[in-house]
Motif scaffolding. Structure first.
Motif: not given
Length: 334
Positions: A201-205, A226, A233, A268, A271
């Motif tokens: 999933a989105s790293p931040t979420l 990921q 990331k 954040q 990358d």
């Protein structure tokens, strides 16, 4: 495919009476995890030879055992670890050669029994890796390695690791619950449980979900990476160490200050492009951070399980839980 973290089973090898115990322990572990009599016999033979080799060559050392979840079934990983002076590896691989001066089967026979065999030896000692899979299991070896040990061999470990594979994509997690023991483990497992539900999933979420799950626990340091087959990331909170080891340079992966489940500023992800073929190394603060793979000529080319075990052997602080996770970032994982 998800692989949940487990502790490394450590068997001391300091006298000949422990060889039989190691053989029985490994054979029973294999039988409990789907190995038939023939394949379990291979495990018993390999453990006997590795333990005997430790006594003959080093007089004392350890065997490290781990169950390896597979797409269908399980494998067994056995590592022989010692701190003895260097030995003649090529001679040891010859059948009939024994560093103890007695007739031995030799590590060559062990390498033929094993589905994966690798070794690293220098003046600091040796680490020998074998992985055995049931003969019916034709899936390729996944090139990762992990070693995890709790403080004072406590059955509860405040460190947790987790790996997820989806085609060429890999997601790797390490959490260090504050302190050690059952409450630290509860905190870390709460974060791992959420991570396992959506590791890509989105790293931040995903980090926010882990934070919510760990709220009300001790909290801890946490980081995950990921890999999508080319780029990576990385996001981390607290003192989980991480490095990317490339063919020509190494770089540390930065985490943000704070406590997952406690307080941290919005983090954040960082990358990193074109990292296919690199090594990802993640570790809890039970491992000293002053290691450098360049001090170990050729180690970077060894199996990730060998790398993780060498780092643990030489840089474990000995006063906290410790986890070392090494993953080869390569599209062949698919």
């Amino acid at each position: 495919m998800n692989i949940g973290g487990t502790l490394t089973l450590v068997l001391p090898i300091e006298d000949s009476s422990q060889i039989g115990h190691a053989r029985r322990t490994a054979q029973q572990l294999a039988e409990k995890n789907g190995f038939d009599a023939t394949d379990a016999g291979r495990v018993a033979l390999v453990v006997t030879e590795l333990a005997s080799n430790v006594l003959k060559h080093a007089t004392r050392g350890e065997l490290h055992l781990r169950i390896l979840p597979r797409p269908s079934g399980f494998g067994i990983e056995i590592l022989a670890v010692d701190r003895a002076a260097g030995f003649d590896l090529q001679a040891c691989l010859t059948d009939g050669f024994s560093t103890g001066g007695t007739q031995g089967i030799g590590l060559g026979a062990v390498s033929r029994q094993a589905d994966v065999f690798d070794v690293y030896a220098d003046h600091r000692g040796a680490v020998l890796l074998t992985r055995l899979y049931p003969r019916s299991d034709k899936a390729p070896d996944r090139r990762f390695g992990v070693t995890q040990h709790s403080l004072h061999h406590d059955p509860a470990c405040g460190d947790v690791w987790h790996l997820a594979f989806d085609g060429a994509c890999i997601s790797a997690l390490v959490i260090d619950g504050l302190g050690h023991g059952e409450e630290a483990e509860r905190a870390a497992r709460a974060g791992e449980k959420v991570f396992a539900l959506a590791p890509f999933a989105s790293p931040t979420l995903l980090l926010e979900d882990m934070h919510q799950a760990m709220t009300g626990t001790r909290g801890g340091a946490g980081a995950f990476a990921q890999f999508n087959g080319d780029a990576l990331k990385f996001v981390g909170i607290g003192n989980i160490g991480a490095s990317l080891i490339g063919p020509d340079k190494s770089r540390g992966l930065a985490s943000h200050p704070g406590i997952v489940g406690g307080q941290y500023r919005r983090a954040q992800p960082f990358d990193y492009a074109q990292v296919n073929g690199h090594l990802l190394i993640m570790y809890s603060d039970g491992l000293q951070s002053r290691w450098n793979l360049q001090d170990y000529p050729g180690l970077v080319h060894r199996h990730p399980a060998v790398i993780a075990t060498v780092l643990h052997r030489d840089f474990c602080r000995g006063r906290d839980d410790v986890t070392v996770l090494v993953v080869a970032l390569e599209t062949a994982h698919g």
